[in-house]
Design an enzyme around this catalytic site. Structure first.
Site, PDB file in Angstrom:
ATOM      1  N   SER A   1       0.850  -1.191   0.000  1.00 52.05           N
ATOM      2  CA  SER A   1       0.000   0.000   0.000  1.00 52.05           C
ATOM      3  C   SER A   1       0.881   1.235   0.000  1.00 52.05           C
ATOM      4  CB  SER A   1      -0.896   0.013   1.257  1.00 52.05           C
ATOM      5  OG  SER A   1      -1.572   1.238   1.403  1.00 52.05           O
TER       6      SER A   1
ATOM      7  N   TYR B   1      -2.707  -0.422  10.538  1.00 53.14           N
ATOM      8  CA  TYR B   1      -2.525  -0.810   9.135  1.00 53.14           C
ATOM      9  C   TYR B   1      -1.174  -0.327   8.621  1.00 53.14           C
ATOM     10  CZ  TYR B   1      -3.727  -1.538   4.212  1.00 53.14           C
ATOM     11  OH  TYR B   1      -3.744  -1.964   2.898  1.00 53.14           O
TER      12      TYR B   1
END
Length: 275
Positions: free
Chosen positions: A133, A146
């Site tokens: 990501s 995250y």
């Protein structure tokens, strides 16, 4: 000989789109999902789908044995994709919530990758593709769990790439920015399980974030569909020399430039506007 690729997290979104796309391209796709009902649904759609829960070591190892039987021990590719987001300020997150985030987003990936590398070595070729990501190299507030899991994936992958040098296995990272999928809905479920809005000093921020997560589609104008990951995944699996990193969406490219050029204090001011 048809190349077999195992993909995790195929119930919806990126994994679902990529599993169908690779099957149409002639790959022998082994899709995987955590829930039995999703496995049955994807099998009914014509995919070869198995159950694999990244938070359960026994489930991972059982799935690997299914893959070994199906391929005769000759797995070519692994697309580590299954993951979820745990929103919340770090000061509000119970440690168990952080552990659960890492079990699925990091430790499960390690267990699975470690288990399939011997098959790739024996096969004399292999590709490992990690769906990371933009939040694997820049941080945003309320995304700490995250962020931490994806930063870990990036460092783990960079290390493994060095250790695989001289072997027939190539490893790559895909770094998407905003992608239209069920990621927000899953993040909302995790948020509501772990965070007590009424006791936090971030209640106002949380209410705004909850409203955003409840939206069916992203309001970010740079959001791309899940299919945007298909092209970089195909390149990572088939190019003679796969790229180390594939950056997808304009925000990822923009943030990579900012990370490289801006002083940390200036980058912090820019990132503080997000959330």
């Amino acid at each position: 000989m048809t190349s077999t690729v195992l993909i995790t997290g195929c119930s919806t979104g990126i994994g679902y789109a990529c599993a169908h796309a690779l099957a149409k391209k002639g790959f022998d796709v082994i899709a995987s999902c955590r829930k039995k009902e999703d496995v049955a649904r994807l099998n009914a759609e014509g995919l070869n789908c198995i159950q694999l829960d990244l938070a359960d070591t026994d489930s991972i190892l059982a799935a690997v044995e299914e893959v070994r039987t199906h391929t005769g021990g000759k797995l070519y590719g692994l697309f580590n994709n299954g993951a979820y987001g745990q929103p919340g300020a770090l000061e509000d997150l119970p440690t168990d919530a952080l552990r659960k985030q890492f079990e699925t987003n990091f430790f499960g990936w390690h267990t699975l990758t470690q288990a399939v590398i011997p098959m790739m070595m024996a096969n004399g070729k292999g590709r490992i593709v990690q769906n990371s990501s933009v939040l694997g190299f820049i941080a945003l507030k309320f995304r700490g769990a995250y962020n931490a899991s994806k930063f870990a994936v990036e460092g783990w992958t960079d290390t493994l790439r060095l250790e695989l040098k001289g072997t027939p296995i190539q490893i790559s990272l895909i770094e998407p920015g905003p992608i239209d999928s069920r990621f927000r809905a899953n993040a909302l479920d995790a948020f509501l399980r772990a965070i007590n809005l009424n006791t936090s000093r971030f209640k106002k921020d949380y209410l705004a974030q909850q409203s955003r997560l409840e939206s069916e589609h992203s309001t970010n104008k740079y959001t791309l569909p899940s299919e945007a990951i298909i092209a970089p995944l195909l390149h990572a699996l088939t190019a003679p020399n796969a790229k180390i990193r594939y950056r997808v969406t304009k925000p990822t490219h923009y943030m990579a430039i900012c990370k490289r050029l801006l002083p940390a204090s200036m980058l912090d001011r820019l990132l503080a506007k997000g959330g």
